[in-house]
Design a protein around this motif. Structure first.
Motif, mmCIF file in Angstrom:
data_model
loop_
_atom_site.group_PDB
_atom_site.id
_atom_site.type_symbol
_atom_site.label_atom_id
_atom_site.label_comp_id
_atom_site.label_asym_id
_atom_site.label_seq_id
_atom_site.Cartn_x
_atom_site.Cartn_y
_atom_site.Cartn_z
ATOM 1 N N THR A 205 55.189 117.503 13.611
ATOM 2 C CA THR A 205 53.835 118.550 13.989
ATOM 3 C C THR A 205 53.359 119.508 13.072
ATOM 4 O OG1 THR A 205 55.815 119.908 14.875
ATOM 5 C CG2 THR A 205 54.911 118.565 16.466
ATOM 6 N N CYS A 206 54.454 119.659 11.993
ATOM 7 C CA CYS A 206 54.071 120.606 10.822
ATOM 8 C C CYS A 206 52.873 119.968 10.077
ATOM 9 C CB CYS A 206 55.284 120.884 9.836
ATOM 10 S SG CYS A 206 55.653 119.354 8.870
ATOM 11 N N PRO A 207 52.101 120.873 9.329
ATOM 12 C CA PRO A 207 50.983 120.440 8.417
ATOM 13 C C PRO A 207 51.603 119.309 7.360
ATOM 14 C CG PRO A 207 51.122 122.874 8.600
ATOM 15 C CD PRO A 207 52.255 122.146 8.956
ATOM 16 N N VAL A 208 50.622 118.264 7.376
ATOM 17 C CA VAL A 208 50.988 117.211 6.197
ATOM 18 C C VAL A 208 49.915 117.033 5.085
ATOM 19 C CG1 VAL A 208 51.476 114.853 5.939
ATOM 20 C CG2 VAL A 208 52.205 115.969 7.915
ATOM 21 N N LEU A 209 50.073 117.155 3.931
ATOM 22 C CA LEU A 209 49.394 116.803 2.708
ATOM 23 C C LEU A 209 49.792 115.303 2.125
ATOM 24 C CD1 LEU A 209 47.187 117.325 0.618
ATOM 25 C CD2 LEU A 209 48.961 118.954 -0.579
ATOM 26 N N ILE A 210 48.806 114.569 2.094
ATOM 27 C CA ILE A 210 49.042 113.371 1.357
ATOM 28 C C ILE A 210 48.279 113.255 0.121
ATOM 29 C CG2 ILE A 210 49.044 110.610 1.342
ATOM 30 C CD1 ILE A 210 49.368 111.027 4.518
ATOM 31 N N VAL A 211 49.006 113.072 -1.132
ATOM 32 C CA VAL A 211 47.870 112.835 -2.340
ATOM 33 C C VAL A 211 48.413 111.668 -2.829
ATOM 34 C CG1 VAL A 211 47.670 114.013 -4.500
ATOM 35 C CG2 VAL A 211 48.312 115.447 -2.813
ATOM 36 N N HIS A 212 47.775 110.860 -3.052
ATOM 37 C CA HIS A 212 47.879 109.250 -3.412
ATOM 38 C C HIS A 212 47.150 108.921 -4.668
ATOM 39 C CE1 HIS A 212 47.319 104.998 -2.474
ATOM 40 N NE2 HIS A 212 48.579 105.141 -2.925
ATOM 41 N N GLY A 213 48.054 108.462 -5.561
ATOM 42 C CA GLY A 213 47.408 107.790 -6.772
ATOM 43 C C GLY A 213 47.172 106.458 -6.439
ATOM 44 N N VAL A 214 45.812 106.080 -6.460
ATOM 45 C CA VAL A 214 45.461 104.790 -6.063
ATOM 46 C C VAL A 214 45.504 103.780 -6.685
ATOM 47 C CG1 VAL A 214 43.776 105.717 -4.155
ATOM 48 C CG2 VAL A 214 42.985 104.945 -6.581
ATOM 49 N N ASP A 215 45.882 103.934 -8.020
ATOM 50 C CA ASP A 215 46.318 102.920 -8.843
ATOM 51 C C ASP A 215 47.727 102.083 -8.566
ATOM 52 O OD1 ASP A 215 44.017 102.428 -10.488
ATOM 53 O OD2 ASP A 215 44.902 103.029 -12.216
#
Length: 268
Positions: A205-215
Motif C-alpha cells: 500500500t505504500c508509495p512505489v517508485l520504479i526507476v529502470h535502466g532499460v539497457d
C-alpha cells in the motif's frame, strides 16, 4: 564530501554503515541496499548528492564489504531472511519515515519489505517480483573450488552495463567483480533466482517508485511491466525508464536516480 562510517550490531552481526549525516529535520530517512555480491560504496555518489536534503544510510549486508558474516562465514541466502535483516537495520537506526531503496537484488527485496513491514515508501531499481534468471548449474559453479567467481563473472557483469555509462563508473563496477567472495555471491544469487513474491504484490500500500535502466538484459521491460501490473493496492505508483543505462543504475547514473527520488518524495 563528508561520509561517516560506523558499526552497529544487527541480529548479533557486526554491521558496517555509512551515512551522509544529512539534516536532522530530513522528512524521510533513506536506507540503501546494494547489489548482489557487492557493498555499500555503490551509494557514495548518492550520499553526496542527497546530503543537503535527506539523511541517507547505506550498509554492507552480512559477509559483504566490511560487515561480519553469519556463523561459519555464511551469508543470508533467503529473501525472507534478507528482508528481516533490513527491517532490524531500520529499527537499530531508529529511522524515522524510512524509505528503502535498492538495486538488482536490493531492488527485489524492497517489494518483500513493503509487503511485510511499515515503510514509508520504496524505490526499486533493476528489480522485479519474480526473477528466475540464474541457471541452477551456473549457480552451483559459483562456489565450486575449481572456479574463480571473480574471473567467471567478468563478461557477465560487463554485459549488464548500459552503453552510456562513463568509463570511471564502469571501472568501479568491474572492480566490484574482482572483490566478490564466492560463497557470498552464491548465497545472493540463490535467493535472487528463487525470488517470487507475486502472490502478495497487491498487499503493498505504500508509495512505489520504479526507476529502470532499460539497457539491462537481465531485468527486462517486460518483467518490470508485469511487476507493475500486480501493484494494484499502492497509494502511488511512478515509473521512470532511463534510456541507455543498465543493471548497475546507482553507479552508472546516480544523478538521475536522485532526481527521480527527490521529485517522487517531494510529491508525496
Amino acid at each position: 564530501m563528508a561520509i561517516t562510517g560506523f558499526y552497529k550490531k544487527v541480529q548479533g552481526i557486526k554491521t558496517y554503515f555509512e551515512t551522509n549525516d544529512g539534516p536532522e529535520d530530513s522528512p524521510y530517512t533513506i536506507i540503501c541496499l546494494h547489489t548482489a555480491g557487492r557493498e555499500n560504496r555503490q551509494y557514495h555518489d548518492i550520499l553526496e548528492i542527497m546530503e543537503d536534503k535527506y539523511k541517507v544510510y547505506s550498509f554492507d549486508m552480512p559477509a559483504h564489504g566490511k560487515s561480519w558474516p553469519l556463523p561459519h562465514n555464511k551469508a543470508i541466502d533467503t529473501f525472507e531472511g534478507y528482508g528481516s535483516f533490513v527491517w532490524d537495520v531500520i529499527q537499530e537506526l531508529d529511522a524515522k519515515n524510512p524509505v528503502v531503496i535498492g538495486c538488482s537484488m536490493g531492488g527485489n527485496i524492497v517489494y518483500y519489505i513493503a509487503q511485510n513491514y511499515p515503510v514509508s515508501a520504496i524505490l526499486s531499481m533493476q528489480g522485479a517480483d519474480y526473477t528466475p534468471t540464474v541457471d541452477a548449474k551456473i549457480l552451483e559453479m559459483l562456489d565450486h573450488p575449481y572456479v574463480s567467481v571473480q574471473h567467471s563473472q567478468i563478461e557477465y557483469s560487463e554485459c549488464l552495463i548500459g552503453r552510456a555509462c562513463s568509463e570511471d563508473a564502469r571501472d568501479f563496477i568491474m572492480l566490484g567483480v574482482a572483490q566478490e567472495i564466492s560463497s557470498t555471491k552464491y548465497a545472493d544469487l540463490k535467493q535472487y533466482t528463487g525470488f517470487d513474491v507475486r502472490d502478495k504484490m497487491s498487499t503493498i500500500t505504500c508509495p512505489v517508485l520504479i526507476v529502470h535502466g532499460v539497457d539491462d538484459p537481465i531485468v527486462t521491460e517486460d518483467m518490470v511491466a508485469k511487476t507493475m501490473a500486480r501493484l494494484t493496492g499502492t497509494q502511488k505508483l511512478v515509473y521512470k525508464p532511463v534510456q541507455d543505462y543498465g543493471h548497475f543504475l546507482i553507479v552508472e547514473n546516480p544523478q538521475v536516480v536522485c532526481d527521480c527520488l527527490d521529485e517522487f518524495l517531494s510529491d508525496l
